[in-house]
Design a protein around this motif. Sequence first.
Motif: not given
Length: 699
Positions: A286-294
């Motif tokens: 952590l932290p674990a991130s994800c970006t979806v359509r900005g």
Amino acid sequence: MASPEAPEAGSGAAPVVCEVADEGPRGVVRVTPWYEDGRLRLSVARRTRWLAGHRSVAAGALQVSVRAPGPVPSGLRLTHQGTGTVVSFPAGTEPAEGGEVTFRVLAEAVAAARPPRDGAPALIPPAHTESWLAELVLPDGATDRVACDPALEPVGYPLPHGRELVVAAGPAGDLVLHDRTPQPYADRVLWRSDGTLLVAGGLPAAAPHATELVLKHGVHAAELTFPVTHDEGRFHGRLPLGALPSLAGPVPLREGGWSLHLRERGAVGSPLDAPVRLAPRVLDGLPASCTVRGKPLVVDRHRGDELLVVAGPAVPAADRGPYRRRLLREQHYVLHRSRPLRDTVLYSSFGGRSYGDSPRAVHEELVRRGMDVEHLWAVRDAQSTVPGTARAVVVGSAEWHGALAHSRWVVTNTHLPWWFTRRGGQRIVQTWHGTPLKRIGADLAGTLCAGLAHLAPRPRVSRQWSVLLSPNGHSSAVLRSALGFAGRVLETGLPRTDVLFAADRELRAAAVRERLGLEPGRRVVLYAPTPRDDVAYDARHHRLPLALDVDLARRELGDGHVLLVRGHPLVADRLPGHHAPFAVDVSAYPDAMELLLVADVLVTDYSSLAVDFANTGRPMLFLTPDLPHYRDALRGFTLDFEARVPGPLLSSTGELVEALGDLEAVAAASAEAYADFREVFCHRDDGGAAGRVADVMER
């Protein structure tokens, strides 16, 4: 050197201990970070006393073994974190082989020492977790903490009243005993590329067969629920946070911090309504991130090991932050103002919070006419979907700043940014958002709302507009004065009401009923309360003023009614889902006028929706228990509200239930006031308001 303040949440708020050397018998050198007085501090120490093991030795008894070379400790002291309450347990008679000392911790003694909260009995506290720091008491009276492996898997032992005593490592790598309700631990957290969060972990033994995962907003009273599957003492959840189903269409998780809880399905306040904690093995990832359509989505932790999901803003990364916002306002916007205007219409409904209201009606009319322009729709935080006839622009982005500068037309129902200045040839259509029954703008002088948020904008922002639309004769003078507008006022009627007169309104109503899952034969009660300025989180986020007792209404009205609760666009709270199917929150539905199409009766207080709904001729009830405060102190009215209101003024849910039980009598008693109300406020509503606005724009 001073470091930034400790973050309120996230891995940085509780940094983990780090082991930097192992010197055998002399112990391990540890570096422990923590925050104090706004500074990040590091403690470097050699730890020689370690947790060697723990096990249950009898019903209600836990044996803790500590490797403690040197002077034999005389006892184990537990100090309550928060109140300083102490409970102690003596050491065993003889040290075990290898210098291990054992202590018998009695569960009942810990439970009895638990400090009471707000006068509640000590054995039944409201807190889901009470933490006790373990320390060894040395022969000379000094104390020393018990070090343990930071990756120690928490293990629970039964306590009275359905709680458990959990042996775990604290953030500093010291032994801590948690007296808590049984709680789940997630040991698998994984993002999929589409923004779906997969969570799995161990269930507490007391977990019921039917559970659900719940995301709770850290500030606002809003939550989202997700189904859970069980498999041999484990739970598995799938959270589609990149595209959540909603009445506004698929939208990403709203901006903010959201804590994850597991609870019995539909049972708010049940014994199992606990935060999902993260197993130690997960923390390093952590932290674990994800970006979806900005849209950035991050899994992190707060309060040490509780799972937290942080949804960032939908504004592109390059456009975020105070410095960048200033550059966009003072340079990017100014640059686009120097370029020729484009044949573009920019629409904004409640600052980008929805695709609806009068801007939608104007947009659909211009599309029907085939006006040769580009249609742009302002969307805040990606929380609304836009049809194919328009293109969404994110509020706060560089594209949005440019659109404000170069669009030939702007159609809005609220104030535009304070820094916006209308250009020569640019036409700004201010539709406003309803008949002002309650005071607004300058008319709030002398009330509790007479602050800068309401008074400062006028008349500066009103100079931005080319034309101000008025829904009726009463509103024309009120809006001009209250909003400080010296320009052209057009009494067109309110474009948003056109749908109530449309030839296909019955077909639209049927589509809305299907979309909301409304069963035939049930009376549809739309409850639309007005936000209260004195109970707001801040100027842009209000609380839900729920004067209606939903549980009482459900018991009294039964299955023959369905209650649709519609919050104002500024209201951040949501009605909890466990009230369904009797009561359903429809605040996310993009256009309130379509809800009026299906409502058999409107329940409100001081909302301008009463004027719109009067066009249907259906009954209205006014739940106003705080009428004296609202009238005399908070806001007040632009008319004699009590004399002109087209329905009974009710002060309790009981009175409301009674009125719903005899709507024919209510309608008969209010018929004269209702007719007068329509004559005064609805005389321009005829289904052609958007057409009249389009005529003005096409000239």
